[in-house]
Structure formats: structure tokens, C-alpha cells
Design an enzyme around this catalytic site. Structure first.
Site: not given
Ligand SMILES: C[C@H](N)C(=O)N[C@@H](Cc1c[nH]cn1)C(=O)O
Length: 524
Positions: A148, A213, A274
Site C-alpha cells: 500500500d 501498513e 459567513h
Molecule cells: C518506515 C515505513 N516505511 C513508513 O513510512 N511507515 C509509516 C507507518 C505509519 C505510522 N503511522 C502511520 N503509518 C510511517 O512511519 O509513517
């Protein structure tokens, strides 16, 4: 370490069932040792030539790998946008199909429903599990990754269409290239290279690929718990390649921050108003919201919520020394992101605050007017989205209470008639590994082989929500072996993965599987 040494059982066999430490130095033993040396030499020669063939295979198939990435990047598998959920389902099907075509034992595991903030439910994308090899005499590794992505639109400021992989000067631009589609593909291609050359995999390889993720791995905790004694029962090690290097030097990652993600909603009048007609008469939800958001963190980065800073494990002398020894150019870091000033200007403080101290980030306000133009509106309901990165010894359940109580107390002081609702939508714990583990030694050897240098041992400021669950539920060791570049722009405009990292990363994974095969089971 040589690329392949015979496994300890094979050494034992050559030595007539005895291990090297308990030998008596008879002439028979000496002769066996001579035989062993010759066999070792022959085997290592044969296996080094195997490696050369694998590397050649990877080089010869570069274009095919880039095309595979192009196909995956074209799928807008944004897990945070429910409108895109059909795309996410399609993405998971594609992953499963790819692994099935390689002859893996593949399952698409149902993880149930996701509850949305408005109470509606939506089907979660299935998790793909796959298995290649089940030889009980070999180690079994489980490669975790996700397909994702974060949202991306051309109008956000991308130079190219985020869903059309574009090669510019050896950099492959597209949403999800580095985070995490190319690394997942590199692992798949590593296995495929062995298959294509009819070489036996040195370890059994399992895959666990998810599609949530980026929104906190919804449903995955329960799935891991449920599969503890089935799919995960024979897994010895978990490998994650979902992060980036610190510089041009390859790295091994031994820690991630966790994340607690909050929504703070302030609701006032029954509809937008408004500002000329009602401004000065109503107590504006946006003013309340901005007022309480401003109490979360000081301009110098100190978190003002009581209890948070106090829970953080102090920086040890050993850590300080480790950070001090890492090569990291603060000026280069500044110029890459286009800023002149940072919160901290010395290397150790900067690394420590990226990796092992918490921070508050305010991500956005739903309901706020953000289009171009000058609409003069008073929004009736606004929802702030902010998160606090978690570090040892913070605990998400405690943080949830601390943040909720604190914001309500700040809001109460405003004596506003509006209503405040605080919800924590993600509560991911930090993860930390023991770098003395043979998994890390194997990682160093593989990096040495492919890149001819020693890796940095680093931590990751981002979160891999499932890492800690893997560790806690399975009790198995995890290694994070990133192949992302330090300037890949994960989550930003113009995310990319360099061809170099993608292709050399594939070789690294091939080499790593062989190094893991040499780990003596009894030493871990
Ligand atoms: C480290 C990884 N590639 C990543 O970017 N993870 C995300 C996961 C996440 C954490 N909170 C919501 N999504 C991140 O670290 O932002």
C-alpha cells in the site's frame, strides 16, 4: 566470511560426527581436518561461482525488474483513501498471482473489516502469505513488506505522474517505489533468480505482504496472533526492508520509532457560516482547535504534554558514542531538504532526535478551507490530525490517556461552548533489536560482499507498526535491511528508488539468504 561455508551439520559429518571444539588431535583427526579444508575450498569455490551466476542473472534482467515495478506503481494502492480500496484489493491479488506463478504455496488471508471514524465498515485488503521450500534442516526466514502507499497527486507538486514510473537519470520516480514496492519486488526477484538458474534456495523463504501498513497495519496484529502456530511456527527470522539508508553507505537498521496518531475534532455551529455576518459573534471551532494544538509542543521542540518526555529512556554513553561514530553530514542533510536551520545542529543531537526521542507532527486539518481563492468562511467542524512518534519506554495506551486528558484540560480553560472529541486511531509501539545477533553479522557480511564496505548501524525515525508485534508474538529475531536511498523522498513529492539501489539491493538479498544459511542454529 566466505560466501558459502558448509553448514555446521556438514562439517560435523565430515569430522565423523564430532564438532571441532571436542576433537582429540589424533592423526586420524588431522587427516579428517585436511580433507575438511579441501572440501571447504571446493565447496566455497563452487558456491562463489554460483553467486557470480546469480549476480549476472540479476544484471541481465534489470529491464524486466523495472517493468515489474512499473506495473505495481501503476496501481493506486492508497490505503488511507477508502475510494481506492478496490485498487488495493487488486494490488494484493497481483502480489499473490506473482508468487503463485513462481510455484509458491500462496494464501490470501482474510483480516476482516476496518471500522471507519463515522462508524461505517469496509473490507480490509487480504494479507498475502507465501512459502518457498520447507526443508526442516534449513533455516526459514519470513520476509515482511507492504504494497500500500501514501496518497499522491500530480497537483501536490510532483514533477511526473506519481503512478507512471518515470526513469530520470537512473532514478525511478513514482509513488510507492521506495516505500515499499521495489524492496518487496527485489526480495521476490532474489528468490526467482535462484529458481531461474535451477539453484536450490539456501534457506526456506516465506513472504508476508500486507496492504495497510501506511495506516497502522489494521487487522495484522490479530492475523499474526492467529497464525503464530501455523504459518509462523517454523519461522526462524523475520526480515524487513521497509526503510532507507542514512547516507550513500548501506545500512542495517536496529530500531524504529512507533506512532500514536490522533484526531482532535472541534464542533460548533450546525453549519459553516459567513465570517462577515457571524464573525465576532460565534466562538470559532478553528480558533479553539489551533489554540489547543499550539499547546502540544514548544517552538524549540519540547513536548509539553505532561508525562511524555519523562517516559523516554535516557541516552546512554554507548548510544552517544555510536551516533558520534556515524558518518553523517548535517549540511548535506539540510541542503537536501531545502532548509537553513534545524532544531539541532550537531550530529549526535540531530540523529538522536530523529531516532530515539519522541516528536509531535501536525499533519492537517479536515474541514479547513484549503482550496485556492479567498472563501470567507467559518468552518463549523474541524478535525486536526497529528501524531506523536513513540520511543522506548513510551507506551501507546498511556500516551492516549495523557494526550486526551491534556487536550481536554487545555480546552476547558478556553471556556468554549464548542465540543472537543479526541480519538487515537493508530497506536504503534517502537521496536529495538540486539545488534550482536548473528542475523546482523550475516547482514554485515552480505553488505561487504555486494558493496565492499561495512554498513552503518542505524535506527529509523519512521514506524513499522507490525515490527514489535512480530517480535512479541513469535519471539523471533528481526533484522531490518533497507535498500532505500537516504534521499528517496518516502511520503513526499517525487518519491523515487534509484536503479542502483533496486538492482544492487536484489543482489544484497541473494547474498543475505546465503549468509543466513550459515548461521549456526545452536548459536541463537
Ligand atoms: C518506515 C515505513 N516505511 C513508513 O513510512 N511507515 C509509516 C507507518 C505509519 C505510522 N503511522 C502511520 N503509518 C510511517 O512511519 O509513517
Amino acid at each position: 566470511m566466505l560466501f558459502f561455508l558448509p553448514s555446521p551439520p556438514l562439517c560435523k559429518h565430515i569430522l565423523g560426527g564430532r564438532s571441532i571444539d571436542c576433537l582429540d588431535w589424533t592423526s586420524e583427526t588431522k587427516m579428517n581436518l585436511q580433507t575438511l579444508s579441501i572440501i571447504l575450498l571446493v565447496i566455497s569455490y563452487a558456491q562463489a561461482s554460483q553467486y557470480i551466476k546469480l549476480v549476472q542473472y540479476v544484471d541481465d534482467h534489470q529491464e524486466e525488474y523495472v517493468e515489474a515495478l512499473r506495473e505495481w506503481v501503476a496501481i493506486e494502492s492508497d490505503s488511507s483513501n477508502i475510494q481506492k480500496r478496490p485498487e488495493l484489493h487488486r494490488m494484493m491479488d497481483m502480489v499473490a498471482e506473482k508468487l503463485r506463478l513462481m510455484g509458491g504455496t500462496v494464501e490470501l488471508v482474510d483480516t476482516g473489516e476496518q471500522e471507519l471514524p463515522d462508524g461505517q465498515t469496509i473490507t480490509l485488503p487480504k494479507v498475502v502469505t507465501a512459502q518457498f521450500g520447507s526443508d526442516p534442516s534449513k533455516h526459514t526466514v519470513c520476509v515482511y513488506g507492504h504494497v500500500d502507499v501514501q496518497p499522491a497527486k500530480l497537483e501536490d507538486g510532483w514533477a511526473t505522474d506519481p503512478y507512471n514510473l518515470t526513469d530520470i537519470n537512473g532514478n525511478l520516480y513514482g509513488r510507492g517505489t521506495s516505500d515499499n514496492k521495489a524492496p518487496v519486488l527485489a526480495w521476490i526477484h532474489a528468490v526467482k533468480a535462484y529458481q531461474a538458474l535451477s539453484m536450490v534456495l539456501p534457506v526456506n523463504v516465506k513472504f508476508l505482504i500486507e496492504g495497510m501498513e501506511e495506516t497502522g497495519s489494521n487487522g495484522l496484529d490479530a492475523m499474526i496472533l492467529a497464525q503464530k502456530d501455523t504459518f509462523l511456527s517454523d519461522v526462524d527470522y523475520i526480515i524487513i526492508s521497509d526503510c532507507g539508508w542514512l547516507s550513500r553507505r548501506p545500512a542495517l537498521t536496529y530500531g524504529t520509532r512507533g506512532n500514536c496518531y490522533f484526531f482532535a475534532e472541534v464542533e460548533g455551529p450546525k453549519q459553516d457560516l459567513h465570517s462577515g455576518v457571524y464573525g465576532g459573534a460565534v466562538i470559532e471551532p478553528m480558533t479553539d482547535l489551533i489554540g489547543i494544538l499550539d499547546t502540544l509542543i514548544s517552538p524549540s521542540g519540547r513536548i509539553l504534554i505532561p508525562g511524555i518526555q519523562e517516559a523516554v529512556a535516557p541516552l546512554s554513553d554507548e548510544e552517544w558514542k555510536m551516533y558520534q561514530d556515524i558518518e553523517f553530514d548535517v549540511d548535506h542533510f539540510k541542503s537536501k531538504i531545502g532548509v537553513n536551520h534545524l532544531m539541532y545542529n550537531n550530529k549526535v543531537d540531530l540523529l538522536a532526535h530523529r531516532w530515539r526521542y519522541p516528536t509531535v507532527s501536525i499533519h492537517g486539518i479536515k474541514g479547513a478551507f484549503s482550496d485556492s481563492g479567498t472563501k470567507t468562511v467559518i468552518p463549523a467542524k474541524v478535525t486536526a490530525k497529528f501524531s506523536i512518534r513513540q520511543v522506548p519506554d513510551m507506551d501507546p495506551a498511556t500516551v492516549k490517556k495523557q494526550v486526551t486528558d491534556y487536550l481536554h484540560s487545555k480546552f476547558a480553560k478556553r471556556k468554549s461552548p464548542n465540543k472537543l472529541k479526541v480519538t487515537m486511531v493508530i497506536g504503534a509501539k517502537p521496536w529495538l533489536a540486539e545488534t550482536q545477533h548473528p542475523l546482523y553479522e550475516a547482514g554485515k557480511a552480505a553488505i561487504k560482499r555486494v558493496f565492499n564496505m561495512d554498513p552503518d548501524l542505524i535506527r529509523e525515525g519512521g514506524t513499522i507498526p507490525i515490527a514489535r508485534t512480530f517480535q512479541d508474538v513469535t519471539g523471533k529475531s528481526i533484522i531490518m535491511m533497507p535498500i532505500g536511498g537516504f534521499d528517496d523522498g518516502m511520503h513526499s513529492q517525487n518519491e523515487k528508488m534509484s536503479r542502483y539501489n533496486y538492482i544492487e539491493g536484489t543482489k544484497l538479498f541473494i547474498a543475505y539468504l546465503n549468509e543466513v544459511a550459515q548461521i549456526n542454529k545452536s548459536s541463537v
